[in-house]
Design an enzyme around this catalytic site. Sequence first.
Site, PDB file in Angstrom:
ATOM      1  N   GLN A   1      67.103  54.350  49.227  1.00  0.00           N
ATOM      2  CA  GLN A   1      68.012  53.206  49.251  1.00  0.00           C
ATOM      3  C   GLN A   1      69.062  53.305  48.148  1.00  0.00           C
TER       4      GLN A   1
ATOM      5  N   GLN B   1      45.474  43.779  13.113  1.00  0.00           N
ATOM      6  CA  GLN B   1      45.169  44.702  14.222  1.00  0.00           C
ATOM      7  C   GLN B   1      44.687  43.899  15.448  1.00  0.00           C
TER       8      GLN B   1
ATOM      9  N   HIS C   1      45.441  40.833  16.109  1.00  0.00           N
ATOM     10  CA  HIS C   1      46.581  40.068  16.621  1.00  0.00           C
ATOM     11  C   HIS C   1      47.507  40.966  17.444  1.00  0.00           C
TER      12      HIS C   1
ATOM     13  N   SER D   1      59.107  40.863  36.929  1.00  0.00           N
ATOM     14  CA  SER D   1      59.903  40.972  35.703  1.00  0.00           C
ATOM     15  C   SER D   1      59.078  40.670  34.456  1.00  0.00           C
TER      16      SER D   1
ATOM     17  N   GLY E   1      49.469  57.257  13.275  1.00  0.00           N
ATOM     18  CA  GLY E   1      50.066  58.555  13.605  1.00  0.00           C
ATOM     19  C   GLY E   1      49.513  59.141  14.892  1.00  0.00           C
TER      20      GLY E   1
ATOM     21  N   TYR F   1      62.698  49.788  38.321  1.00  0.00           N
ATOM     22  CA  TYR F   1      62.580  50.006  39.767  1.00  0.00           C
ATOM     23  C   TYR F   1      62.136  48.729  40.487  1.00  0.00           C
ATOM     24  N   GLU F   2      62.385  48.681  41.745  1.00  0.00           N
ATOM     25  CA  GLU F   2      62.138  47.489  42.573  1.00  0.00           C
ATOM     26  C   GLU F   2      62.929  46.287  42.093  1.00  0.00           C
TER      27      GLU F   2
ATOM     28  N   GLU G   1      66.084  45.515  38.998  1.00  0.00           N
ATOM     29  CA  GLU G   1      66.193  45.410  37.547  1.00  0.00           C
ATOM     30  C   GLU G   1      65.739  43.993  37.137  1.00  0.00           C
TER      31      GLU G   1
ATOM     32  N   TYR H   1      60.572  25.745  22.758  1.00  0.00           N
ATOM     33  CA  TYR H   1      60.963  24.903  23.908  1.00  0.00           C
ATOM     34  C   TYR H   1      60.259  23.546  23.865  1.00  0.00           C
TER      35      TYR H   1
HETATM   36  C1  LIG Z   1      45.097  47.937  45.672  1.00  0.00           C
HETATM   37  C2  LIG Z   1      46.247  48.839  45.907  1.00  0.00           C
HETATM   38  C3  LIG Z   1      47.104  48.901  44.705  1.00  0.00           C
HETATM   39  C4  LIG Z   1      48.396  49.640  44.991  1.00  0.00           C
HETATM   40  C5  LIG Z   1      49.224  49.543  43.782  1.00  0.00           C
HETATM   41  C6  LIG Z   1      50.500  50.264  43.924  1.00  0.00           C
HETATM   42  C7  LIG Z   1      51.311  49.901  42.745  1.00  0.00           C
HETATM   43  C8  LIG Z   1      51.900  51.074  42.128  1.00  0.00           C
HETATM   44  C9  LIG Z   1      51.968  50.872  40.708  1.00  0.00           C
HETATM   45  C10 LIG Z   1      52.378  51.815  39.898  1.00  0.00           C
HETATM   46  C11 LIG Z   1      52.749  53.177  40.335  1.00  0.00           C
HETATM   47  C12 LIG Z   1      54.192  53.472  40.166  1.00  0.00           C
HETATM   48  C13 LIG Z   1      54.834  53.599  41.512  1.00  0.00           C
HETATM   49  C14 LIG Z   1      56.270  53.833  41.343  1.00  0.00           C
HETATM   50  C15 LIG Z   1      56.936  53.631  42.627  1.00  0.00           C
HETATM   51  C16 LIG Z   1      58.367  53.440  42.393  1.00  0.00           C
HETATM   52  C17 LIG Z   1      58.959  52.816  43.593  1.00  0.00           C
HETATM   53  C18 LIG Z   1      60.353  52.390  43.319  1.00  0.00           C
HETATM   54  C19 LIG Z   1      61.070  52.199  44.598  1.00  0.00           C
HETATM   55  C20 LIG Z   1      62.405  51.529  44.451  1.00  0.00           C
HETATM   56  O1  LIG Z   1      62.879  51.211  43.399  1.00  0.00           O
HETATM   57  S1  LIG Z   1      63.173  51.210  45.924  1.00  0.00           S
HETATM   58  C21 LIG Z   1      64.689  50.457  45.521  1.00  0.00           C
HETATM   59  C22 LIG Z   1      64.479  49.071  45.022  1.00  0.00           C
HETATM   60  N1  LIG Z   1      65.727  48.395  44.913  1.00  0.00           N
HETATM   61  C23 LIG Z   1      65.820  47.134  44.635  1.00  0.00           C
HETATM   62  O2  LIG Z   1      64.850  46.475  44.391  1.00  0.00           O
HETATM   63  C24 LIG Z   1      67.204  46.557  44.697  1.00  0.00           C
HETATM   64  C25 LIG Z   1      67.253  45.195  44.113  1.00  0.00           C
HETATM   65  N2  LIG Z   1      68.199  44.381  44.817  1.00  0.00           N
HETATM   66  C26 LIG Z   1      67.810  43.502  45.753  1.00  0.00           C
HETATM   67  O3  LIG Z   1      66.645  43.379  46.090  1.00  0.00           O
HETATM   68  C27 LIG Z   1      68.930  42.699  46.358  1.00  0.00           C
HETATM   69  O4  LIG Z   1      70.137  43.274  46.302  1.00  0.00           O
HETATM   70  C28 LIG Z   1      69.002  41.309  45.733  1.00  0.00           C
HETATM   71  C29 LIG Z   1      67.726  40.577  46.102  1.00  0.00           C
HETATM   72  C30 LIG Z   1      69.143  41.363  44.218  1.00  0.00           C
HETATM   73  C31 LIG Z   1      70.218  40.596  46.286  1.00  0.00           C
HETATM   74  O5  LIG Z   1      70.294  40.803  47.658  1.00  0.00           O
HETATM   75  P1  LIG Z   1      71.475  40.238  48.537  1.00  0.00           P
HETATM   76  O6  LIG Z   1      71.287  40.776  49.890  1.00  0.00           O
HETATM   77  O7  LIG Z   1      72.771  40.492  47.874  1.00  0.00           O
HETATM   78  O8  LIG Z   1      71.147  38.744  48.557  1.00  0.00           O
HETATM   79  P2  LIG Z   1      71.687  37.493  47.723  1.00  0.00           P
HETATM   80  O9  LIG Z   1      73.047  37.166  48.183  1.00  0.00           O
HETATM   81  O10 LIG Z   1      71.518  37.664  46.260  1.00  0.00           O
HETATM   82  O11 LIG Z   1      70.686  36.411  48.204  1.00  0.00           O
HETATM   83  C32 LIG Z   1      70.807  35.832  49.468  1.00  0.00           C
HETATM   84  C33 LIG Z   1      69.549  35.082  49.799  1.00  0.00           C
HETATM   85  O12 LIG Z   1      68.555  36.009  50.194  1.00  0.00           O
HETATM   86  C34 LIG Z   1      67.363  35.741  49.468  1.00  0.00           C
HETATM   87  N3  LIG Z   1      66.587  36.974  49.366  1.00  0.00           N
HETATM   88  C35 LIG Z   1      66.942  38.116  48.753  1.00  0.00           C
HETATM   89  N4  LIG Z   1      65.960  39.010  48.885  1.00  0.00           N
HETATM   90  C36 LIG Z   1      64.974  38.429  49.591  1.00  0.00           C
HETATM   91  C37 LIG Z   1      63.699  38.853  50.044  1.00  0.00           C
HETATM   92  N5  LIG Z   1      63.222  40.070  49.751  1.00  0.00           N
HETATM   93  N6  LIG Z   1      62.964  37.985  50.751  1.00  0.00           N
HETATM   94  C38 LIG Z   1      63.405  36.736  51.025  1.00  0.00           C
HETATM   95  N7  LIG Z   1      64.619  36.266  50.627  1.00  0.00           N
HETATM   96  C39 LIG Z   1      65.375  37.116  49.918  1.00  0.00           C
HETATM   97  C40 LIG Z   1      67.858  35.230  48.151  1.00  0.00           C
HETATM   98  O13 LIG Z   1      66.824  34.559  47.455  1.00  0.00           O
HETATM   99  C41 LIG Z   1      68.975  34.339  48.603  1.00  0.00           C
HETATM  100  O14 LIG Z   1      68.409  33.130  49.066  1.00  0.00           O
HETATM  101  P3  LIG Z   1      69.205  31.770  48.838  1.00  0.00           P
HETATM  102  O15 LIG Z   1      70.605  31.965  49.335  1.00  0.00           O
HETATM  103  O16 LIG Z   1      69.166  31.517  47.370  1.00  0.00           O
HETATM  104  O17 LIG Z   1      68.408  30.796  49.617  1.00  0.00           O
HETATM  105  C1  LIG Z   2      61.154  55.531  38.088  1.00  0.00           C
HETATM  106  C2  LIG Z   2      62.106  55.068  39.143  1.00  0.00           C
HETATM  107  C3  LIG Z   2      61.789  55.240  40.470  1.00  0.00           C
HETATM  108  C4  LIG Z   2      62.685  54.841  41.464  1.00  0.00           C
HETATM  109  N1  LIG Z   2      62.379  55.050  42.772  1.00  0.00           N
HETATM  110  C5  LIG Z   2      63.258  54.717  43.729  1.00  0.00           C
HETATM  111  C6  LIG Z   2      62.959  54.970  45.097  1.00  0.00           C
HETATM  112  O1  LIG Z   2      61.921  55.502  45.444  1.00  0.00           O
HETATM  113  N2  LIG Z   2      63.880  54.630  46.026  1.00  0.00           N
HETATM  114  C7  LIG Z   2      65.048  54.040  45.691  1.00  0.00           C
HETATM  115  O2  LIG Z   2      65.843  53.755  46.597  1.00  0.00           O
HETATM  116  N3  LIG Z   2      65.340  53.763  44.404  1.00  0.00           N
HETATM  117  C8  LIG Z   2      64.478  54.092  43.421  1.00  0.00           C
HETATM  118  N4  LIG Z   2      64.769  53.817  42.101  1.00  0.00           N
HETATM  119  C9  LIG Z   2      66.023  53.153  41.760  1.00  0.00           C
HETATM  120  C10 LIG Z   2      65.828  51.717  41.302  1.00  0.00           C
HETATM  121  O3  LIG Z   2      65.388  50.910  42.340  1.00  0.00           O
HETATM  122  C11 LIG Z   2      67.132  51.189  40.695  1.00  0.00           C
HETATM  123  O4  LIG Z   2      67.406  51.969  39.553  1.00  0.00           O
HETATM  124  C12 LIG Z   2      67.007  49.736  40.345  1.00  0.00           C
HETATM  125  O5  LIG Z   2      66.972  48.960  41.507  1.00  0.00           O
HETATM  126  C13 LIG Z   2      68.116  49.236  39.407  1.00  0.00           C
HETATM  127  O6  LIG Z   2      69.349  49.467  39.944  1.00  0.00           O
HETATM  128  P1  LIG Z   2      70.525  50.221  39.140  1.00  0.00           P
HETATM  129  O7  LIG Z   2      69.970  51.495  38.671  1.00  0.00           O
HETATM  130  O8  LIG Z   2      71.685  50.200  40.031  1.00  0.00           O
HETATM  131  O9  LIG Z   2      70.801  49.343  37.873  1.00  0.00           O
HETATM  132  P2  LIG Z   2      72.094  48.457  37.588  1.00  0.00           P
HETATM  133  O10 LIG Z   2      72.133  47.372  38.605  1.00  0.00           O
HETATM  134  O11 LIG Z   2      73.294  49.290  37.448  1.00  0.00           O
HETATM  135  O12 LIG Z   2      71.684  47.822  36.208  1.00  0.00           O
HETATM  136  C14 LIG Z   2      72.387  48.065  34.960  1.00  0.00           C
HETATM  137  C15 LIG Z   2      72.480  46.753  34.178  1.00  0.00           C
HETATM  138  O13 LIG Z   2      73.303  45.842  34.879  1.00  0.00           O
HETATM  139  C16 LIG Z   2      72.675  44.584  34.994  1.00  0.00           C
HETATM  140  N5  LIG Z   2      73.060  43.936  36.247  1.00  0.00           N
HETATM  141  C17 LIG Z   2      73.301  44.516  37.451  1.00  0.00           C
HETATM  142  N6  LIG Z   2      73.607  43.592  38.380  1.00  0.00           N
HETATM  143  C18 LIG Z   2      73.554  42.398  37.786  1.00  0.00           C
HETATM  144  C19 LIG Z   2      73.733  41.058  38.234  1.00  0.00           C
HETATM  145  N7  LIG Z   2      74.041  40.784  39.485  1.00  0.00           N
HETATM  146  N8  LIG Z   2      73.574  40.080  37.342  1.00  0.00           N
HETATM  147  C20 LIG Z   2      73.237  40.361  36.064  1.00  0.00           C
HETATM  148  N9  LIG Z   2      73.045  41.604  35.578  1.00  0.00           N
HETATM  149  C21 LIG Z   2      73.195  42.607  36.428  1.00  0.00           C
HETATM  150  C22 LIG Z   2      71.181  44.898  34.970  1.00  0.00           C
HETATM  151  O14 LIG Z   2      70.421  43.781  34.548  1.00  0.00           O
HETATM  152  C23 LIG Z   2      71.149  46.054  33.971  1.00  0.00           C
HETATM  153  O15 LIG Z   2      71.066  45.527  32.675  1.00  0.00           O
HETATM  154  C24 LIG Z   2      63.910  54.211  41.102  1.00  0.00           C
HETATM  155  C25 LIG Z   2      64.209  54.025  39.748  1.00  0.00           C
HETATM  156  C26 LIG Z   2      63.327  54.439  38.775  1.00  0.00           C
HETATM  157  C27 LIG Z   2      63.673  54.241  37.318  1.00  0.00           C
END
Ligand SMILES: CCCCCCCC/C=C\CCCCCCCCCC(=O)SCCNC(=O)CCNC(=O)[C@H](O)C(C)(C)COP(=O)(O)OP(=O)(O)OC[C@H]1O[C@@H](n2cnc3c(N)ncnc32)[C@H](O)[C@@H]1OP(=O)(O)O
Ligand SMILES: Cc1cc2nc3c(=O)[nH]c(=O)nc-3n(C[C@H](O)[C@H](O)[C@H](O)COP(=O)(O)OP(=O)(O)OC[C@H]3O[C@@H](n4cnc5c(N)ncnc54)[C@H](O)[C@@H]3O)c2cc1C
Length: 642
Positions: free
Chosen positions: A122, A311, A313, A363, A382, A404-405, A407, A552
Amino acid sequence: MAAQIWGSEKRARRRREISAKIAQMPELHDSKPLPFMTREEKIMESARKLTILTEKMGQIIDPTDPAELYHLNNEVLGLEGNPMALHGVMFIPALSAQASDEQQAKWLPRALRREIIGTYAQTELGHGTNLQNLETTATYDLATQEFVLHTPQITALKWWPGNLGKSSNYAVVVAHMIIKAKNYGPHPFMVQLRDEKTHEPLPGITIGDIGPKMAYNIVDNGFLGFNKYRIPRTNLLMRHTKVEADGTYIKPPHAKINYSAMVHVRAYMLTGQAIMLASALNIATRYSSVRRQGQIDKSQPEVKVLEYQTQQHRLFPSIARAYAFQFAGAETVKLYEHVLKEMKSGNVSLMADLHALTSGLKSVVTYQTGEGIEQARMACGGHGYSMASYISEIYGVAIGGCTYEGENMVMLLQLARYLVKSAALVKSGQSSKLGPLVAYLGVKSEPTSLIDRIPNSGFTEYVKTFQHVSKRQTLKAADMFFGLMEKGEKREIAWNKCSVELNRASRLHTRLFIVEAFVRRVNEIADIRIKEALTDLLHLHVNYELLDIASYALEDGFLSASQLDYIRDQVYLYLGKIRPNAVSLLDSWEFSDIELRSVLGRRDGNVYENLFKWAKSSPLNKTDVLSSVTQYLKPMMEKARL
Ligand SMILES: CCCCCCCC/C=C\CCCCCCCCCC(=O)SCCNC(=O)CCNC(=O)[C@H](O)C(C)(C)COP(=O)(O)OP(=O)(O)OC[C@H]1O[C@@H](n2cnc3c(N)ncnc32)[C@H](O)[C@@H]1OP(=O)(O)O
Ligand SMILES: Cc1cc2nc3c(=O)[nH]c(=O)nc-3n(C[C@H](O)[C@H](O)[C@H](O)COP(=O)(O)OP(=O)(O)OC[C@H]3O[C@@H](n4cnc5c(N)ncnc54)[C@H](O)[C@@H]3O)c2cc1C
């Protein structure tokens, strides 16, 4: 206690059985300590074990049980990742939640049999957070009924997806879907990346590893570009969204339903974080009960460093947090599974609540886990800085969770949206419409906290105090936001100007949820000894957390200075009470030495012998004189002597 931590007697027993089996299978052990391996060696070693696991998994665990899989994974492959980490964590969950029945029948069995390896692609070089501005396009070609995937410029390269670089041959790729020149926004597509026989990238695909990272280096996080790469129309994941052959778009029941794979990880990663925190604390607390340094009473011998209040604490409040995160994580997974089931049958009414909750928890938990692990490392002096402790690796992996997942700041702001909407309901006299997680926002609180004022009030007055500060901050931040808009500020500008205050509200709300989850769990426990030990830990938790957010409660006089003194004294009291149980509270997680991978934190406590043995096995010690000395340092010294 293990049953409390892992959810039941049966689960705790199964973990022990699994660890015992693994202990008897040397082919599944690290062939040498991971810190002495290069990245390539680690990847090779991990792939070796992974293939054995694929053959023998059924003899060790029930492969359909995610908890057993996760335990097996932690023991054998470890937390630095493995070549199929994303396959289980996101690829299969994305297919399970977003592919239609027909698509699942085609791809899921192959993925589960490990005939194919997949990831979730993604994030791009230029955009991760702001999904609406991803640049990869999937343009529908009506004539051939295909989508054409394209990377228009360098910033559109997929960048970061785990195991994308070298291991995966398939991916769920998120791209903007364009039909008849209309952009329908980001959608998930099943995409083959490499030839199934040769593993070579297919024509039109540019792919590779993004290079070494702070940690988690067994995973080949990758880049990916498409040059007008064609896939069939039926590779759009079509459980919720559909595109018919003539290009007709059928929209999903909820606009964000395609984000479900992210919500899946956010829900599950909480227990993953709790495990990493508890692992680091287990190492540090064991070591602190062996390490002797200095005297408390000069007439007495040197003490174990765990006797120092500083320690305690440093470590004990984090022990309480590890338990709290584990309990809150278990509740969240339950809620997630429920919402997923409902979602699959078309009921999306709980998605917003789940999204808000997981955004906040993700978070707060990752941030506090990072804090706790770093304190655990420093608490080892150390030796904490040596890779022999393994704490720096645990820290590196855990802290990735802040990014990830989603910021952390951004995800807190997602929860804030939900809180502001809830505040608006309260302000307009519609508190009855509040969801159960925010119902407290509509309840009138007492004028002052009754902590230390009512005998035997248990944790009730603490919960009420957390509710008060969370409610007050939410309403304050919402007022600030609404106020700016009333003054004519544009909504987005007003939001940005309040965002620090809004995120404060999100953190307080989340910390309240964590406290309540801990209280709920302790109230459920029947075994009196376990209840007693966890009640002590809960006392430490509520007092420590409240002290941490006291400003607070002080600013509106809800807490008085004398109550604050009481809370502080309670912290010190419970540090002392927990001291005798501290090591056991962590040993109860039953991490094996194989899983902990720490020389410093081994169960036998032979710290110094183990460290010396480990140092001697360093590759640098294979020879007494290194070639860096013969080639450079020796000639330099000789020249200087002339
Ligand atoms: C027993 C088993 C145990 C298993 C354990 C496994 C655990 C493993 C633990 C450790 C091992 C390490 C493993 C490492 C794996 C790494 C994997 C990493 C993978 C990735 O990072 S993938 C990429 C992830 N990327 C992101 O997360 C991107 C973040 N951005 C977003 O999600 C979105 O852009 C946003 C949410 C910030 C904004 O989206 P957008 O479409 O622009 O929407 P908005 O305009 O802001 O909001 C509109 C509206 O939608 C609502 N909304 C947004 N998201 C959701 C949702 N998911 N569901 C429902 N509603 C949603 C939002 O609240 C707004 O609502 P409103 O208008 O306010 O009513
Ligand atoms: C270990 C690791 C594994 C990952 N695995 C995957 C994977 O499997 N698949 C995948 O698709 N991605 C993966 N990612 C990517 C990851 O999901 C993104 O890095 C993450 O979603 C943050 O996005 P960014 O890097 O664009 O950060 P940015 O959004 O560029 O963040 C930079 C700064 O800008 C600020 N910022 C950005 N937008 C806003 C806003 N709207 N309001 C206020 N502050 C803002 C943030 O708070 C941050 O301080 C991985 C990343 C890591 C580190």
